[in-house]
Design a protein around this motif. Sequence first.
Motif, PDB file in Angstrom:
ATOM      1  N   LEU A 159       7.511  34.501 -51.809  1.00 42.77           N
ATOM      2  CA  LEU A 159       7.551  35.987 -52.143  1.00 42.77           C
ATOM      3  C   LEU A 159       7.031  36.643 -50.741  1.00 42.77           C
ATOM      4  N   SER A 160       6.207  36.166 -50.186  1.00 44.04           N
ATOM      5  CA  SER A 160       5.626  36.902 -48.994  1.00 44.04           C
ATOM      6  C   SER A 160       6.550  36.652 -47.924  1.00 44.04           C
ATOM      7  N   ASN A 161       7.137  35.474 -47.930  1.00 41.08           N
ATOM      8  CA  ASN A 161       8.188  35.339 -46.780  1.00 41.08           C
ATOM      9  C   ASN A 161       9.456  35.915 -46.996  1.00 41.08           C
ATOM     10  N   HIS A 162       9.798  36.163 -48.138  1.00 41.32           N
ATOM     11  CA  HIS A 162      10.912  36.641 -48.579  1.00 41.32           C
ATOM     12  C   HIS A 162      10.805  38.183 -48.003  1.00 41.32           C
ATOM     13  N   ILE A 163       9.826  38.737 -48.594  1.00 40.88           N
ATOM     14  CA  ILE A 163       9.475  40.313 -48.360  1.00 40.88           C
ATOM     15  C   ILE A 163       9.492  40.586 -46.635  1.00 40.88           C
ATOM     16  N   GLY A 164       8.820  39.832 -46.123  1.00 45.14           N
ATOM     17  CA  GLY A 164       8.735  39.685 -44.538  1.00 45.14           C
ATOM     18  C   GLY A 164      10.202  39.482 -43.925  1.00 45.14           C
ATOM     19  N   LYS A 165      11.218  38.792 -44.271  1.00 57.11           N
ATOM     20  CA  LYS A 165      12.237  38.505 -43.633  1.00 57.11           C
ATOM     21  C   LYS A 165      13.198  39.663 -44.208  1.00 57.11           C
ATOM     22  N   THR A 202       3.027  44.080 -44.310  1.00 58.58           N
ATOM     23  CA  THR A 202       1.518  43.642 -44.247  1.00 58.58           C
ATOM     24  C   THR A 202       0.890  44.346 -45.606  1.00 58.58           C
ATOM     25  N   PHE A 203       1.086  45.443 -45.952  1.00 55.23           N
ATOM     26  CA  PHE A 203       0.877  46.218 -47.375  1.00 55.23           C
ATOM     27  C   PHE A 203       1.300  45.457 -48.493  1.00 55.23           C
ATOM     28  N   TRP A 204       2.699  44.930 -48.509  1.00 53.78           N
ATOM     29  CA  TRP A 204       3.121  44.220 -49.463  1.00 53.78           C
ATOM     30  C   TRP A 204       2.443  42.675 -49.648  1.00 53.78           C
ATOM     31  N   ARG A 205       2.200  42.130 -48.595  1.00 51.54           N
ATOM     32  CA  ARG A 205       1.641  40.782 -48.619  1.00 51.54           C
ATOM     33  C   ARG A 205       0.376  40.711 -49.294  1.00 51.54           C
TER      34      ARG A 205
END
Length: 209
Positions: A159-165, A202-205
């Motif tokens: 999920l963290s990776n998805h948000i970043g991409k 960064t906030f969402w992660r």
Amino acid sequence: MEQIALILIYIHAFFGGIGLLAGLISIIGKKGKFYHRKSGVVFSVAMFISALIAIPITLLPNHKNLLLNLLSIFTIYLVISGNRILRFKKHHTLGTTDITITIIMGLIFFGMISIGIFYRVQEIPKSTLFFFFGGFGVMATIRDIKLYKTFKTNPRGYLSNHIGKMSGAYGAAVTAFLLAALDSSTLWIWLTPSIITLIFVTFWRRKIT
């Protein structure tokens, strides 16, 4: 040739505009819900088409731009990888396609850094941008590799990776829009969307971990 370029630019801008709007809806919408998912699909398709069309545009006479060309490839990578990473939620497996994408893009990002070094030595403008985006890409590649290795112990890592991409792809779209709308190519126009995107990610992660 210029007429062909103009047609491609209009198509590129059309899908880019759709991508910007759909991406904004996806960002505003509650994560995982209907509007977020559907607008995310529209964003992904629109950005893929827009970035794909941008590649030949940036190779045509009077429109050559190596940095925009590589940024378009970067955007395609972010969109494809950002969507494929969702497969980890169900399958918990890594496919050959994912490994291939990661390796190819890693090489391209190191290539961008190499171009930045060459530009700096030759005192060619915008060497900093090649360092920045190349370095950002290398970091994304390293994050991919870490996810592939630690997914079983970090099941929410996808999920963290998805948000970043996906956020990175949207940031790239905003950058392209500002470059065209302001008809300027200053360093801050190139970097500001990326910096804001980094803060957002960064906030969402931190929120999901």
